[in-house]
Write an enzyme that holds these catalytic residues in place. Structure first.
Site, PDB file in Angstrom:
ATOM      1  N   GLU A 176      53.036 -18.556  35.164  1.00 31.81           N
ATOM      2  CA  GLU A 176      53.343 -18.432  33.150  1.00 31.81           C
ATOM      3  C   GLU A 176      53.230 -18.651  32.045  1.00 31.81           C
ATOM      4  O   GLU A 176      54.347 -18.076  31.931  1.00 31.81           O
ATOM      5  CB  GLU A 176      51.580 -17.040  33.520  1.00 31.81           C
TER       6      GLU A 176
ATOM      7  N   ARG B 203      37.464  -7.328  29.758  1.00 31.90           N
ATOM      8  CA  ARG B 203      37.940  -8.540  30.249  1.00 31.90           C
ATOM      9  C   ARG B 203      39.345  -8.516  31.270  1.00 31.90           C
ATOM     10  O   ARG B 203      39.663  -8.844  32.091  1.00 31.90           O
ATOM     11  CB  ARG B 203      38.735  -9.349  29.492  1.00 31.90           C
TER      12      ARG B 203
ATOM     13  N   TYR C 192      26.984  -4.378  24.387  1.00 36.56           N
ATOM     14  CA  TYR C 192      27.662  -3.820  25.586  1.00 36.56           C
ATOM     15  C   TYR C 192      27.582  -2.713  26.838  1.00 36.56           C
ATOM     16  O   TYR C 192      28.891  -3.198  25.576  1.00 36.56           O
ATOM     17  CB  TYR C 192      26.696  -5.018  26.996  1.00 36.56           C
TER      18      TYR C 192
ATOM     19  N   ASP D 282      39.456 -23.264  32.143  1.00 38.42           N
ATOM     20  CA  ASP D 282      38.137 -23.994  30.454  1.00 38.42           C
ATOM     21  C   ASP D 282      39.691 -25.686  30.709  1.00 38.42           C
ATOM     22  O   ASP D 282      39.165 -26.241  29.464  1.00 38.42           O
ATOM     23  CB  ASP D 282      38.957 -23.367  29.277  1.00 38.42           C
TER      24      ASP D 282
HETATM   25  P1  FAD Z   1      42.545 -18.792  30.312  1.00 36.40           P
HETATM   26  O1  FAD Z   1      42.144 -17.907  29.793  1.00 36.40           O
HETATM   27  O2  FAD Z   1      42.739 -19.845  28.410  1.00 36.40           O
HETATM   28  O3  FAD Z   1      43.743 -19.015  30.473  1.00 36.40           O
HETATM   29  C1  FAD Z   1      45.078 -19.976  30.353  1.00 36.40           C
HETATM   30  C2  FAD Z   1      46.460 -19.302  30.976  1.00 36.40           C
HETATM   31  O4  FAD Z   1      47.297 -19.913  30.942  1.00 36.40           O
HETATM   32  C3  FAD Z   1      46.700 -18.577  29.759  1.00 36.40           C
HETATM   33  O5  FAD Z   1      47.385 -17.235  30.615  1.00 36.40           O
HETATM   34  C4  FAD Z   1      47.638 -18.953  29.313  1.00 36.40           C
HETATM   35  O6  FAD Z   1      48.803 -18.431  28.431  1.00 36.40           O
HETATM   36  C5  FAD Z   1      48.126 -19.400  30.304  1.00 36.40           C
HETATM   37  N1  FAD Z   1      49.013 -20.972  29.960  1.00 36.40           N
HETATM   38  C6  FAD Z   1      48.265 -22.413  28.980  1.00 36.40           C
HETATM   39  N2  FAD Z   1      49.232 -23.150  28.824  1.00 36.40           N
HETATM   40  C7  FAD Z   1      50.370 -22.664  29.686  1.00 36.40           C
HETATM   41  C8  FAD Z   1      51.217 -24.021  29.816  1.00 36.40           C
HETATM   42  N3  FAD Z   1      51.537 -24.417  29.160  1.00 36.40           N
HETATM   43  N4  FAD Z   1      52.478 -22.810  31.365  1.00 36.40           N
HETATM   44  C9  FAD Z   1      51.688 -21.708  31.069  1.00 36.40           C
HETATM   45  N5  FAD Z   1      50.884 -21.302  31.661  1.00 36.40           N
HETATM   46  C10 FAD Z   1      50.213 -22.373  30.342  1.00 36.40           C
HETATM   47  N6  FAD Z   1      33.068 -15.996  30.621  1.00 36.40           N
HETATM   48  C11 FAD Z   1      31.824 -15.586  31.305  1.00 36.40           C
HETATM   49  O7  FAD Z   1      31.876 -16.107  32.020  1.00 36.40           O
HETATM   50  N7  FAD Z   1      31.246 -14.449  30.538  1.00 36.40           N
HETATM   51  C12 FAD Z   1      31.625 -14.005  29.003  1.00 36.40           C
HETATM   52  O8  FAD Z   1      30.612 -13.288  28.818  1.00 36.40           O
HETATM   53  C13 FAD Z   1      32.527 -14.766  28.233  1.00 36.40           C
HETATM   54  N8  FAD Z   1      32.251 -14.597  26.809  1.00 36.40           N
HETATM   55  C14 FAD Z   1      33.298 -14.763  26.087  1.00 36.40           C
HETATM   56  C15 FAD Z   1      33.265 -14.158  24.849  1.00 36.40           C
HETATM   57  C16 FAD Z   1      33.962 -15.052  23.406  1.00 36.40           C
HETATM   58  C17 FAD Z   1      34.315 -14.436  22.242  1.00 36.40           C
HETATM   59  C18 FAD Z   1      35.164 -16.502  24.342  1.00 36.40           C
HETATM   60  C19 FAD Z   1      35.631 -16.708  23.063  1.00 36.40           C
HETATM   61  C20 FAD Z   1      34.882 -16.910  25.689  1.00 36.40           C
HETATM   62  C21 FAD Z   1      34.130 -15.929  26.381  1.00 36.40           C
HETATM   63  N9  FAD Z   1      34.175 -16.001  27.339  1.00 36.40           N
HETATM   64  C22 FAD Z   1      33.104 -16.226  28.447  1.00 36.40           C
HETATM   65  C23 FAD Z   1      34.477 -17.413  28.405  1.00 36.40           C
HETATM   66  C24 FAD Z   1      36.236 -17.519  29.143  1.00 36.40           C
HETATM   67  O9  FAD Z   1      36.837 -15.972  27.951  1.00 36.40           O
HETATM   68  C25 FAD Z   1      36.860 -18.733  29.056  1.00 36.40           C
HETATM   69  O10 FAD Z   1      36.008 -19.289  29.562  1.00 36.40           O
HETATM   70  C26 FAD Z   1      37.932 -18.073  30.591  1.00 36.40           C
HETATM   71  O11 FAD Z   1      38.355 -16.968  30.100  1.00 36.40           O
HETATM   72  C27 FAD Z   1      38.737 -19.594  30.710  1.00 36.40           C
HETATM   73  O12 FAD Z   1      39.700 -18.932  31.893  1.00 36.40           O
HETATM   74  P2  FAD Z   1      40.871 -19.629  31.693  1.00 36.40           P
HETATM   75  O13 FAD Z   1      41.911 -19.485  33.004  1.00 36.40           O
HETATM   76  O14 FAD Z   1      40.278 -20.767  32.717  1.00 36.40           O
HETATM   77  O15 FAD Z   1      41.794 -20.034  30.716  1.00 36.40           O
END
Ligand code: FAD
Length: 413
Positions: free
Chosen positions: A34, A107, A214, A291
């Site tokens: 991370e 979250r 909510y 994502d």
């Molecule tokens: P991220 O949460 O972006 O995590 C990526 C991680 O990688 C981070 O910790 C970052 O620091 C780390 N990182 C990045 N680059 C590097 C690198 N080069 N080297 C090492 N580490 C790195 N989803 C739902 O399921 N339900 C909901 O109700 C919902 N509501 C939402 C509301 C809003 C307003 C938004 C914006 C999003 C919402 N989402 C919801 C979507 C959800 O938040 C994301 O799809 C989800 O958090 C993605 O998780 P992730 O771990 O793939 O990516």
């Protein structure tokens, strides 16, 4: 950091930790890298549907998640202008139908649950490592960073919207929706005496905007999300989505919405980007998840849910492709993952865009939408059956997708 990893996961968000935990449960040695100095999440809420709670239950984490979250009674859609109720989902009935609950949770509570699970499962959790590149090896891959490289049989990139691994797969860029989200999670006492449901998820849909409320943490907090189309973004200005646009965007909304707006955090906001669907997420021994693979617009509340589904599918295939020496036939496991997840997530991404358009309609189209939603049978599940049912492990298990009818055409169930 040892060099005997089975798996390196890049990124310790919800997607990365879910992947690490799911694979560690299969007896694999997993390291998470991370970039931040600590593991964490923003202090706002999120919704997790039965297709996610089913997996959390299989992982033994659902009771912890439920004890930290709230099981709302309804998902109610109201008109943001006049406040009238348009339709709802009865979430007790949803639980009966899909066998697992719809939960709303802070979250950091979901992230913390996954972090604790990773710690218990022996995942190596490393902070302050920003991965800058990837290398393929003869029987594995490496994540490269300023201080060196970490090798494993497989490297999973869970590094979010701006993934460093994504350019290995596509030269695409995030797609700017021109919408921006404000959040605000406040003690429930902040809305005492106001017309706020303490037991439902309520979505107010209106012209170029919507507003979500909510409860969180056993009803001790209220989560709010205000989303609107930024005029400055449409005008091509760099500095868009700023707080001066927030109040203007919600002018003319019903009292329930305008009373909630002063409680939004105004020191940060989230510009809303997605990406075009990507149909392959595996290259050699590097794979995308969360994502990094499929950032959606948030209108189906499935972004983190899809990431957790990815983790489950990948780990189930890793478990099903064990080698006699205790290792994993990663090429087979990754191919099985790549065969099923991109198509499902493509459907979610494109449906989320269409959903947003429906929510944000104006004028006569808004009136027509409202009429159709009011006439909807609240027990019609055709638009969520394909989402909330069991996560497909193979393409033949993927249910048919709900095809929304264009407004003005008869809606068939
Ligand atoms: P991220 O949460 O972006 O995590 C990526 C991680 O990688 C981070 O910790 C970052 O620091 C780390 N990182 C990045 N680059 C590097 C690198 N080069 N080297 C090492 N580490 C790195 N989803 C739902 O399921 N339900 C909901 O109700 C919902 N509501 C939402 C509301 C809003 C307003 C938004 C914006 C999003 C919402 N989402 C919801 C979507 C959800 O938040 C994301 O799809 C989800 O958090 C993605 O998780 P992730 O771990 O793939 O990516």
């Amino acid at each position: 950091m040892g060099t005997t990893n089975d798996v390196v996961v890049v990124g310790g968000g919800i997607g990365g930790l879910a992947t690490a935990y799911a694979l560690a449960r299969k007896g694999l040695r997993v390291t998470v890298l991370e970039r931040s100095s600590e593991f964490g999440e923003v202090g706002a809420g999120m919704q997790i549907a039965p297709n996610c709670t089913r997996i959390l239950d299989a992982w033994g984490l659902l009771s912890e998640v439920e004890s930290l979250g709230v099981r709302p009674k309804n998902l109610v859609m109201r008109d943001a202008v006049d406040g009238s109720v348009l339709t709802r989902l009865d979430l007790d009935d949803v639980q009966s139908r899909y066998e697992f609950p719809y939960v709303v949770i802070h979250r950091s509570d979901l992230h913390g649950t996954l972090l604790r699970a990773c710690q218990r499962a022996g995942v190596e959790l490393v902070t302050d490592v920003k991965v800058t590149g990837y290398e393929q090896l003869a029987d594995g891959a490496a994540a490269v960073h300023a201080g060196g490289r970490v090798e494993a049989r497989v490297v999973i990139a869970a590094d979010g919207l701006h993934s460093v691994a994504r350019p290995l797969f596509s030269d695409d860029q995030p797609v700017n929706s021109a919408y921006v989200a404000y959040r605000g999670a406040v003690p429930i006492s902040a809305v005492a005496g106001k017309d706020v449901s303490l037991e439902d998820v309520v979505v107010y849909v209106g012209p170029q905007r919507h507003f979500v409320q909510y409860p969180l943490r056993q009803g001790e907090m209220l989560n709010q999300v205000a989303v609107f189309e930024s005029p400055k973004a449409l005008a091509g200005q760099e500095d868009w989505g700023t707080p001066d646009e927030l109040d203007g965007a919600f002018a003319g909304s019903c009292a329930q919405v305008t009373e909630g707006l002063p409680l939004m955090w105004r020191d940060r906001w989230w510009r809303m980007f997605d990406r075009e669907p990507l149909m392959h997420w595996v290259q050699g021994r590097v794979a995308l998840t969360g994502d990094a693979a499929h950032p959606p617009l948030q209108y189906l509340a499935q972004g983190a849910v899809m990431a957790i589904e990815d983790a489950w599918v990948l780990s189930e295939h890793a478990g099903a492709h064990r080698l006699p020496d205790g290792g994993v036939d990663w090429d087979a496991a990754l191919a099985a993952y790549d065969a099923v997840r991109p198509e499902h997530c493509r459907r979610v991404l494109t449906t989320a865009r269409a959903w947003g358009e429906l929510w944000h309609l104006d004028g006569e189209q808004r009136e027509l939408r409202n009429e159709l939603l009011r006439a909807r049978d609240v027990h019609d599940y055709s638009f969520v059956d394909w989402l909330y049912g069991p996560t497909a492990l193979t393409p033949d298990q993927e249910p048919p997708m709900f095809e929304p009818q264009p407004l003005g055409h008869p809606v068939t169930a």
